[in-house]
Design an enzyme around this catalytic site. Sequence first.
Site, PDB file in Angstrom:
ATOM      1  N   CYS A   1      -4.305   1.487  -1.426  1.00 55.96           N
ATOM      2  CA  CYS A   1      -5.353   2.291  -2.069  1.00 55.96           C
ATOM      3  C   CYS A   1      -4.947   2.758  -3.465  1.00 55.96           C
ATOM      4  O   CYS A   1      -5.727   2.660  -4.404  1.00 55.96           O
ATOM      5  CB  CYS A   1      -5.703   3.489  -1.193  1.00 55.96           C
ATOM      6  N   HIS A   2      -3.734   3.290  -3.589  1.00 53.63           N
ATOM      7  CA  HIS A   2      -3.307   3.809  -4.882  1.00 53.63           C
ATOM      8  C   HIS A   2      -1.918   3.333  -5.283  1.00 53.63           C
ATOM      9  O   HIS A   2      -1.360   3.788  -6.266  1.00 53.63           O
ATOM     10  CB  HIS A   2      -3.364   5.345  -4.883  1.00 53.63           C
ATOM     11  N   GLY A   3      -1.310   2.464  -4.457  1.00 51.48           N
ATOM     12  CA  GLY A   3      -0.052   1.838  -4.856  1.00 51.48           C
ATOM     13  C   GLY A   3       1.217   2.573  -4.479  1.00 51.48           C
ATOM     14  O   GLY A   3       2.283   2.234  -4.995  1.00 51.48           O
TER      15      GLY A   3
END
Length: 179
Positions: A143-145
């Site tokens: 999702c955001h790394g």
Amino acid sequence: MEENFEKISEGNRRDFLFVATGAVATVGIATSVWPLIDSLNPSADVLSLSTVEIDLTSIEVGTRITVKWRGQPVFIDRRTPEQIAKAVADDSAELLDPQTDESRVFNPEWLIVVGICTHLGCVPLGQAEGDTRGDWGGWFCPCHGSQYDTSGRVRKGPANKNLVVPPYSLVPGEKVIIG
């Protein structure tokens, strides 16, 4: 003298009636309030979810499984000697949330963490063979790394906390009780 005796007797009776009435009222109130207080305790189905026992004998070295505890995924990783060595070597690395590998496990072979990304609550990839495990071989949150190492410590990304280690105990006979 008889007048004084009647006054004393009358006073004692009145005191007795006040005390008896108060005692009966207290018992009545306690009896009526107890069901309300008792209803605030967790129900049997909630208590049954508070702990889970997992047999670890079927988990091979290098394998990860996911179990459910309190409605949350819990990652159980039977780490290889190489993964353990890498996690211990990374204890001195610059970590976003510094914790040693030893403080996160009871037995170095078993890593048990709640499988929820500490950034926004996603479930990181890395459990299934072939999943993207990030640069450190742990877990990767697409999702955001955010990336986690083989000890569940956050190494990169917007998450600023390590994967949570749930309360657990290893039981002789290769079992774990979570909760």
